[in-house]
Design an enzyme around this catalytic site. Structure first.
Site, short mmCIF file in Angstrom:
data_model
loop_
_atom_site.label_atom_id
_atom_site.label_comp_id
_atom_site.label_asym_id
_atom_site.label_seq_id
_atom_site.Cartn_x
_atom_site.Cartn_y
_atom_site.Cartn_z
N GLY A 8 7.92 32.58 -95.47
CA GLY A 8 9.05 32.96 -96.29
C GLY A 8 8.80 34.09 -97.26
O GLY A 8 9.73 34.63 -97.87
N PHE B 223 1.88 51.82 -96.82
CA PHE B 223 0.99 52.96 -96.92
C PHE B 223 -0.40 52.51 -96.50
O PHE B 223 -1.01 51.67 -97.16
CB PHE B 223 0.97 53.51 -98.35
CG PHE B 223 0.12 54.74 -98.52
CD1 PHE B 223 0.64 55.99 -98.21
CD2 PHE B 223 -1.18 54.64 -98.97
CE1 PHE B 223 -0.14 57.13 -98.36
CE2 PHE B 223 -1.96 55.79 -99.12
CZ PHE B 223 -1.44 57.04 -98.81
N GLY B 224 -0.89 53.03 -95.38
CA GLY B 224 -2.20 52.66 -94.86
C GLY B 224 -3.31 53.49 -95.49
O GLY B 224 -3.12 54.68 -95.77
N TYR C 227 -12.73 49.84 -94.68
CA TYR C 227 -12.34 51.22 -94.94
C TYR C 227 -13.21 51.88 -96.02
O TYR C 227 -13.17 53.08 -96.21
CB TYR C 227 -10.87 51.32 -95.35
CG TYR C 227 -9.90 50.74 -94.35
CD1 TYR C 227 -10.26 50.45 -93.03
CD2 TYR C 227 -8.60 50.47 -94.73
CE1 TYR C 227 -9.36 49.91 -92.13
CE2 TYR C 227 -7.68 49.94 -93.82
CZ TYR C 227 -8.07 49.65 -92.54
OH TYR C 227 -7.17 49.13 -91.66
N LYS D 256 -8.24 42.97 -95.42
CA LYS D 256 -8.71 42.34 -94.19
C LYS D 256 -10.17 41.90 -94.27
O LYS D 256 -10.99 42.55 -94.91
CB LYS D 256 -8.56 43.32 -93.02
CG LYS D 256 -7.13 43.79 -92.81
CD LYS D 256 -7.06 44.88 -91.77
CE LYS D 256 -5.78 45.64 -91.87
NZ LYS D 256 -5.74 46.54 -93.05
N HIS E 32 -9.45 40.84 -89.53
CA HIS E 32 -9.30 42.20 -89.01
C HIS E 32 -9.31 42.27 -87.48
O HIS E 32 -8.53 42.98 -86.87
CB HIS E 32 -10.39 43.09 -89.60
CG HIS E 32 -10.02 44.53 -89.67
ND1 HIS E 32 -10.47 45.35 -90.68
CD2 HIS E 32 -9.26 45.33 -88.89
CE1 HIS E 32 -10.00 46.57 -90.51
NE2 HIS E 32 -9.27 46.58 -89.42
N PRO F 16 7.45 44.31 -97.53
CA PRO F 16 8.11 45.59 -97.23
C PRO F 16 7.76 46.07 -95.82
O PRO F 16 6.61 45.98 -95.40
CB PRO F 16 7.55 46.54 -98.29
CG PRO F 16 7.12 45.64 -99.42
CD PRO F 16 6.64 44.38 -98.74
N ASP G 251 -1.82 48.86 -97.48
CA ASP G 251 -2.67 48.20 -96.50
C ASP G 251 -4.11 48.68 -96.68
O ASP G 251 -4.40 49.86 -96.51
CB ASP G 251 -2.19 48.52 -95.09
CG ASP G 251 -3.05 47.85 -94.04
OD1 ASP G 251 -3.07 46.60 -94.01
OD2 ASP G 251 -3.72 48.56 -93.27
#
Length: 192
Positions: free
Chosen positions: A14, A22-23, A53, A81, A112, A18, A48
């Site tokens: 629930g 934006f990655g 990263y 992740k 991931h 969005p 994200d």
């Protein structure tokens, strides 16, 4: 961008996410902070991230700048992740991510990839065996933990308030069906 960034989807639990995010994959440490600030100013409310990263500390500094400009944490949906070599350390990894991002909770924390590998596994071995795994299904022959054990660790993050939702990334339908057969908390999303 403003109208697209305000559209949301309802996750399995629930929670509203969005649709436009934006990655931060492949965004260099030197520019990710300013890129995030610019994206927020342009209307993005979903970011994200991932430990893999290697730019979460810089993103955390940018979040602090946003809060000091009057933006509120509750306005944003933040995803990160759990990396393949950390499946047996979901809570430790999540807490490190929260420290790097300077947050108290994540809106969504994802596994991931379904494959789990020991910490010392090289990038080459992971790449080759991920392909084999994806073709054969089941747990990686190198897995220090099973997907079921990993998922139990993810569920505990929701119980402890470290993540509002948990989900998966890069999972096949058969892998999600497997999780659903034992999950106490259903995956909220599969990011692909």
């Amino acid at each position: 961008i403003m109208s697209a960034s305000s559209e949301t989807l309802s996750l399995a639990n629930g929670q509203k996410m969005p649709v436009l995010g934006f990655g931060t994959w492949l965004v260099d440490k030197d520019v990710v902070g300013q890129a995030l600030l610019d994206a927020a100013e342009a209307g993005y409310r979903h970011f994200d991230c991932a430990e893999r990263y290697q730019n979460q500390r810089e993103i955390g500094k940018a979040f602090q700048q946003l809060w000091s400009k009057g933006f509120k944490r509750e306005e944003f949906f933040i995803t990160s992740k759990l990396w393949c070599t950390r499946h047996d350390k979901a809570e430790v990894s999540c807490r490190r991510t929260l420290a790097d991002l300077q947050l108290e909770y994540l809106d969504l924390y994802l596994v991931h990839f379904p494959e789990a590998f020991p910490a010392e596994t090289s990038e080459e071995v992971m790449a080759v065996n991920c392909m084999i795994y994806n073709e054969s299904g089941g747990d990686s022959p190198y897995a220090p933990v099973t997907v079921k054990q990993t998922w139990t660790g993810m569920e505990a993050l929701v119980d402890k308030g470290l993540a509002r939702s948990v989900g998966v990334s890069n999972f096949a339908v058969s892998e999600i069906k497997d999780i659903l057969s034992y999950a106490r908390i259903r995956p909220a999303a599969n990011q692909v």
